[in-house]
Design a protein around this motif. Structure first.
Motif, PDB file in Angstrom:
ATOM      1  N   ASP A  32      15.499  44.730  -9.748  1.00  0.00           N
ATOM      2  CA  ASP A  32      16.511  44.005 -10.516  1.00  0.00           C
ATOM      3  C   ASP A  32      17.074  42.813  -9.741  1.00  0.00           C
ATOM      4  N   THR A  33      17.470  41.792 -10.490  1.00  0.00           N
ATOM      5  CA  THR A  33      18.234  40.681  -9.924  1.00  0.00           C
ATOM      6  C   THR A  33      19.625  40.716 -10.564  1.00  0.00           C
ATOM      7  N   MET A  34      20.566  40.082  -9.887  1.00  0.00           N
ATOM      8  CA  MET A  34      21.946  40.073 -10.395  1.00  0.00           C
ATOM      9  C   MET A  34      22.493  38.667 -10.276  1.00  0.00           C
ATOM     10  N   ASN A  35      23.009  38.128 -11.366  1.00  0.00           N
ATOM     11  CA  ASN A  35      23.638  36.813 -11.377  1.00  0.00           C
ATOM     12  C   ASN A  35      25.123  36.992 -11.643  1.00  0.00           C
ATOM     13  N   VAL A  36      25.928  36.271 -10.849  1.00  0.00           N
ATOM     14  CA  VAL A  36      27.373  36.339 -11.019  1.00  0.00           C
ATOM     15  C   VAL A  36      27.901  34.935 -11.264  1.00  0.00           C
ATOM     16  N   THR A  37      28.606  34.774 -12.374  1.00  0.00           N
ATOM     17  CA  THR A  37      29.278  33.508 -12.701  1.00  0.00           C
ATOM     18  C   THR A  37      30.771  33.788 -12.657  1.00  0.00           C
ATOM     19  N   TRP A  38      31.461  33.092 -11.743  1.00  0.00           N
ATOM     20  CA  TRP A  38      32.873  33.367 -11.463  1.00  0.00           C
ATOM     21  C   TRP A  38      33.688  32.144 -11.844  1.00  0.00           C
ATOM     22  N   THR A  39      34.610  32.291 -12.779  1.00  0.00           N
ATOM     23  CA  THR A  39      35.429  31.176 -13.248  1.00  0.00           C
ATOM     24  C   THR A  39      36.879  31.383 -12.796  1.00  0.00           C
ATOM     25  N   ILE A  40      37.416  30.378 -12.100  1.00  0.00           N
ATOM     26  CA  ILE A  40      38.806  30.387 -11.652  1.00  0.00           C
ATOM     27  C   ILE A  40      39.549  29.339 -12.492  1.00  0.00           C
ATOM     28  N   THR A  41      40.674  29.734 -13.068  1.00  0.00           N
ATOM     29  CA  THR A  41      41.447  28.854 -13.935  1.00  0.00           C
ATOM     30  C   THR A  41      42.866  28.712 -13.403  1.00  0.00           C
ATOM     31  N   LEU A  42      43.347  27.487 -13.332  1.00  0.00           N
ATOM     32  CA  LEU A  42      44.718  27.187 -12.936  1.00  0.00           C
ATOM     33  C   LEU A  42      45.466  26.693 -14.169  1.00  0.00           C
TER      34      LEU A  42
END
Length: 147
Positions: free
Chosen positions: A134-144
């Protein structure tokens, strides 16, 4: 009277794919921006002596997130260099891909170095079982936001 409250929040999307490229699991998790991350942000408003966020790490720790944490509790392998960083308006999005390999993943963090450095945020979540292929992709969004 002006009353302004700044709020920094983060959310990550985790996608695990099998060797056939099909999605096996997808979920969204909230995060905690840690004290070191807030200090990092304030320092970047002054100058750029602190390097930009450049890596993401995965771990198997189960300790609850806390503001004073400076690293993952149990890092799995090495921190991964970010595939991309995109800033627009009041958000920044970090993306990292983790190769095939066995892992029981329960935490993740964003850092400004391959080792040591500052941790911007950390999240702990229910187990993601990543099989050998398996592969794992992480998309992390930071909002101010200001309210």
């Amino acid at each position: 009277m002006i009353n302004e409250n700044l709020k920094l929040s983060g959310q990550l999307n985790i996608v695990v794919k099998g060797k056939d490229g099909k999605v096996k699991e997808e979920r969204t998790e909230e995060n905690l921006v840690v004290s070191a991350g807030l200090t990092f942000i304030a320092s970047r408003m002054k100058d750029t002596t602190a390097g930009a966020m450049s890596h993401m790490g995965l771990g198997s720790g189960t300790t609850t997130e806390a503001a004073g944490q400076t690293d993952l509790t149990t890092l799995l392998g090495s921190r991964e260099a970010l595939d991309s960083t995109t800033a627009s308006s009041n958000t920044i999005v970090y993306v990292a891909s983790f190769e095939a390999g066995d892992a029981t993943v329960t935490e993740a963090g964003i850092f400004n170095a391959a080792s040591s450095g500052s941790m911007l945020c950390r999240t702990k979540f229910n187990v993601v079982n990543k099989a050998a292929d398996d592969t794992m992709n992480v998309t992390w969004t930071i909002t101010l936001s200001a309210t």
